[in-house]
Design a protein around this motif. Structure first.
Motif, PDB file in Angstrom:
ATOM      1  N   LYS A 221      25.526  49.662  18.413  1.00 49.34           N
ATOM      2  CA  LYS A 221      25.047  48.282  18.390  1.00 49.34           C
ATOM      3  C   LYS A 221      23.527  48.177  18.442  1.00 49.34           C
ATOM      4  N   ARG A 222      22.910  48.986  19.271  1.00 49.50           N
ATOM      5  CA  ARG A 222      21.449  48.854  19.430  1.00 49.50           C
ATOM      6  C   ARG A 222      20.705  50.135  19.101  1.00 49.50           C
ATOM      7  N   GLN A 223      21.385  51.241  19.216  1.00 51.95           N
ATOM      8  CA  GLN A 223      20.726  52.535  19.052  1.00 51.95           C
ATOM      9  C   GLN A 223      20.715  52.973  17.590  1.00 51.95           C
ATOM     10  N   GLN A 224      19.692  53.682  17.197  1.00 58.83           N
ATOM     11  CA  GLN A 224      19.592  54.252  15.856  1.00 58.83           C
ATOM     12  C   GLN A 224      19.586  55.786  15.963  1.00 58.83           C
ATOM     13  N   GLN A 225      20.322  56.413  15.082  1.00 56.19           N
ATOM     14  CA  GLN A 225      20.352  57.871  15.070  1.00 56.19           C
ATOM     15  C   GLN A 225      19.080  58.425  14.413  1.00 56.19           C
ATOM     16  N   PRO A 226      18.573  59.561  14.904  1.00 55.83           N
ATOM     17  CA  PRO A 226      17.329  60.114  14.343  1.00 55.83           C
ATOM     18  C   PRO A 226      17.580  60.960  13.095  1.00 55.83           C
ATOM     19  N   TYR A 227      18.363  60.413  12.154  1.00 52.73           N
ATOM     20  CA  TYR A 227      18.611  61.154  10.912  1.00 52.73           C
ATOM     21  C   TYR A 227      17.327  61.249  10.097  1.00 52.73           C
ATOM     22  N   PRO A 228      17.066  62.382   9.482  1.00 53.96           N
ATOM     23  CA  PRO A 228      15.875  62.500   8.617  1.00 53.96           C
ATOM     24  C   PRO A 228      16.055  61.697   7.335  1.00 53.96           C
ATOM     25  N   ASP A 229      14.954  61.409   6.700  1.00 54.08           N
ATOM     26  CA  ASP A 229      15.025  60.735   5.399  1.00 54.08           C
ATOM     27  C   ASP A 229      15.793  61.617   4.414  1.00 54.08           C
ATOM     28  N   HIS A 230      16.633  60.951   3.605  1.00 55.25           N
ATOM     29  CA  HIS A 230      17.390  61.692   2.592  1.00 55.25           C
ATOM     30  C   HIS A 230      17.710  60.734   1.443  1.00 55.25           C
ATOM     31  N   PRO A 231      17.566  61.193   0.209  1.00 55.01           N
ATOM     32  CA  PRO A 231      17.802  60.291  -0.932  1.00 55.01           C
ATOM     33  C   PRO A 231      19.237  59.771  -1.015  1.00 55.01           C
ATOM     34  N   GLU A 232      20.189  60.432  -0.367  1.00 56.83           N
ATOM     35  CA  GLU A 232      21.583  60.005  -0.444  1.00 56.83           C
ATOM     36  C   GLU A 232      21.998  59.125   0.743  1.00 56.83           C
ATOM     37  N   ARG A 233      21.043  58.835   1.646  1.00 53.85           N
ATOM     38  CA  ARG A 233      21.385  58.053   2.829  1.00 53.85           C
ATOM     39  C   ARG A 233      21.436  56.549   2.508  1.00 53.85           C
ATOM     40  N   PHE A 234      22.476  55.864   3.035  1.00 53.53           N
ATOM     41  CA  PHE A 234      22.523  54.401   2.943  1.00 53.53           C
ATOM     42  C   PHE A 234      21.491  53.837   3.928  1.00 53.53           C
ATOM     43  N   ASP A 235      20.575  53.053   3.407  1.00 46.96           N
ATOM     44  CA  ASP A 235      19.485  52.601   4.275  1.00 46.96           C
ATOM     45  C   ASP A 235      19.654  51.170   4.778  1.00 46.96           C
ATOM     46  N   SER A 236      20.613  50.396   4.229  1.00 44.92           N
ATOM     47  CA  SER A 236      20.795  49.011   4.659  1.00 44.92           C
ATOM     48  C   SER A 236      22.209  48.702   5.123  1.00 44.92           C
ATOM     49  N   ARG A 237      23.179  49.399   4.598  1.00 56.52           N
ATOM     50  CA  ARG A 237      24.574  49.122   4.933  1.00 56.52           C
ATOM     51  C   ARG A 237      25.144  50.233   5.811  1.00 56.52           C
ATOM     52  N   ALA A 238      25.977  49.845   6.781  1.00 58.59           N
ATOM     53  CA  ALA A 238      26.546  50.810   7.731  1.00 58.59           C
ATOM     54  C   ALA A 238      27.704  51.570   7.078  1.00 58.59           C
ATOM     55  N   GLN A 239      27.342  52.420   6.127  1.00 56.77           N
ATOM     56  CA  GLN A 239      28.328  53.158   5.338  1.00 56.77           C
ATOM     57  C   GLN A 239      28.059  54.653   5.400  1.00 56.77           C
ATOM     58  N   VAL A 240      29.110  55.434   5.116  1.00 55.29           N
ATOM     59  CA  VAL A 240      28.993  56.886   5.067  1.00 55.29           C
ATOM     60  C   VAL A 240      30.003  57.413   4.062  1.00 55.29           C
ATOM     61  N   LEU A 241      29.648  58.490   3.381  1.00 54.69           N
ATOM     62  CA  LEU A 241      30.544  59.158   2.436  1.00 54.69           C
ATOM     63  C   LEU A 241      30.965  60.515   2.980  1.00 54.69           C
ATOM     64  N   CYS A 242      32.035  61.039   2.453  1.00 52.50           N
ATOM     65  CA  CYS A 242      32.460  62.408   2.782  1.00 52.50           C
ATOM     66  C   CYS A 242      31.706  63.420   1.921  1.00 52.50           C
ATOM     67  N   ARG A 243      31.710  64.658   2.384  1.00 57.11           N
ATOM     68  CA  ARG A 243      31.047  65.731   1.633  1.00 57.11           C
ATOM     69  C   ARG A 243      31.778  66.054   0.342  1.00 57.11           C
ATOM     70  N   GLU A 244      33.107  65.925   0.389  1.00 57.44           N
ATOM     71  CA  GLU A 244      33.943  66.482  -0.675  1.00 57.44           C
ATOM     72  C   GLU A 244      34.156  65.491  -1.810  1.00 57.44           C
ATOM     73  N   GLY A 245      33.912  65.937  -3.035  1.00 56.10           N
ATOM     74  CA  GLY A 245      34.188  65.143  -4.223  1.00 56.10           C
ATOM     75  C   GLY A 245      35.557  65.491  -4.772  1.00 56.10           C
ATOM     76  N   LEU A 246      36.341  64.488  -5.119  1.00 58.68           N
ATOM     77  CA  LEU A 246      37.709  64.680  -5.578  1.00 58.68           C
ATOM     78  C   LEU A 246      37.791  64.368  -7.066  1.00 58.68           C
ATOM     79  N   ALA A 247      38.246  65.349  -7.817  1.00 54.58           N
ATOM     80  CA  ALA A 247      38.327  65.183  -9.271  1.00 54.58           C
ATOM     81  C   ALA A 247      39.530  65.937  -9.801  1.00 54.58           C
ATOM     82  N   GLY A 248      39.615  66.068 -11.100  1.00 57.82           N
ATOM     83  CA  GLY A 248      40.816  66.646 -11.713  1.00 57.82           C
ATOM     84  C   GLY A 248      40.588  67.974 -12.375  1.00 57.82           C
TER      85      GLY A 248
END
Length: 387
Positions: A221-248
């Motif tokens: 609610k109030r705390q922010q994690q000290p994650y480093p800058d990363h081009p794949e990071r969501f910077d405005s929405r509280a979202q996260v992706l998994c590492r694994e890509g699923l394909a055929g």
């Protein structure tokens, strides 16, 4: 005339209407009823029409229609009827088991059977079922050309017996598929496609804390994690992706205990479950926008993501900013199951309660990139262990 009714939430009532059409003078050639809850009662009605001398149906698809071995006995009666015009039958992703194959083989052995393509992918078939199929092909070698047994557990002996038919100059079999096999494939329902997923810290918004081996995400609610800058990071929405890509692509391998050796991005069909508290379950292309607060970076708000928003009394499916409201089923729970058939272009969500899956929504699309599972939450979401 072709009738394509896959994923239309049809029941046995529809089968009665289709059976009537098959018994009329309508020249129906191809019928796709896949991804519908037809069950045995629906197939029984359908077979009444297929056994009619007026039926000209050549292709029937019943993929993932919640069928069991009883349906195989009904379909066997169609295969041995005279004359049977059926040339392609797809009963994939139904828990038919070896007992169902045994009943189906009664029809395959009959000289009246002219079936050329049989698809039994993901049907809980072992070496016993393969042996029965081999025997049936030996009895009636003149017609079947393609046999699909992907996502089953044929074992070395089952593969060997069917390969003998493939190499038999009298037998017409030209194509035999048995990829993605192993003991892990004889689990009932979607659990045969269970995959291991982990959350990717490089994508997590700074208000999200990852724990339990990167399998749980909690909103701070109030705390922010000290994650480093990363081009794949969501910077405005509280979202996260998994590492694994699923394909055929590429076969998935299983060890002797049925454990996946290549867990993700490999087999084309995947299943996972998540426990939610005020959350959103999603999948997205890696190329989805991560920066800003517009729809391009919101799960379900663009053409590169698909989502299911979960609340205490309802669900909402969203893709390309188009929302579909879904009432919560009577057996609703805080666990959601997700089934992805990447090659078929289907993404299905289920409410999971006491190991019972209640269908919520299915997206149909042509996927062009690997899909990455993801989450948005006001509280927490956890990836579940599937046994």
């Amino acid at each position: 005339m072709d009738v394509l009714l896959a994923g239309c939430e049809l029941t046995e009532v529809t089968c009665k209407a289709v059976a009537s059409a098959l018994q009329s003078s309508i020249s129906l050639k191809e019928l796709d009823l896949s991804y519908n809850d037809l069950k045995e009662s629906g197939v029984q009605l359908l077979c009444t029409g297929l056994n009619s001398p007026h039926s000209k149906l050549t292709t029937l698809r019943l993929n993932l229609c919640h069928l069991s071995k009883a349906s195989c006995e009904m379909m066997a009666s169609v295969l041995r009827s005279a004359p049977s015009h059926l040339r392609e039958l797809d009963m994939s992703d139904n828990d038919l088991k070896d007992q169902g194959v045994e009943l189906l083989c009664v029809g395959l052995r009959n000289p009246q059977c002219k079936l050329e393509t049989l698809r039994l992918s993901g049907c809980l078939i072992t070496h016993e079922g393969c042996s029965l199929l081999s025997s049936a092909l030996k009895s009636n070698p003149s017609y079947l050309k393609q046999l699909d047994l992907n996502y089953n557990h044929p074992g070395d002996s089952g593969v060997r017996e069917l390969t003998d038919r493939l190499n038999d100059p009298i037998c017409k079999l030209e194509t035999l598929r048995y990829d993605h096999g192993g003991e892990c494939r004889i689990k009932p329902g979607h659990r045969k496609y269970a995959c291991e997923l982990t959350l990717d810290p490089n994508t997590a918004h700074r208000s999200l804390s990852l724990s339990e081996g990167n399998r749980k995400v909690t909103r701070l609610k109030r705390q922010q994690q000290p994650y480093p800058d990363h081009p794949e990071r969501f910077d405005s929405r509280a979202q996260v992706l998994c590492r694994e890509g699923l394909a055929g692509h590429h076969p998935e391998r299983c060890d002797s205990l049925g454990q996946s050796l290549v867990n993700t991005g490999q087999s084309g069909r995947y299943y996972w479950e998540a426990e939610w508290r005020n959350g959103e379950i999603a999948v997205a292309y890696k190329s989805m926008e991560r920066k800003g607060s517009g729809n391009s970076s919101r799960f379900g708000g663009n053409a590169k993501s698909w989502s299911l928003e979960c609340s205490s009394n309802s669900y909402s499916a969203c893709h390309n900013n188009k929302q579909t409201a879904i009432p919560a089923p009577s057996s609703s729970s805080s666990r959601v199951g997700v089934y992805l058939d990447w090659p078929a272009g289907t993404l299905s969500f289920y409410s999971v309660s006491s190991n019972t899956l209640t269908h919520l929504h299915t997206f149909h699309s042509t996927f062009t990139e690997p899909l990455y599972p993801g989450f948005w939450t006001l509280s927490s979401v956890s990836l579940c262990q599937i046994t």
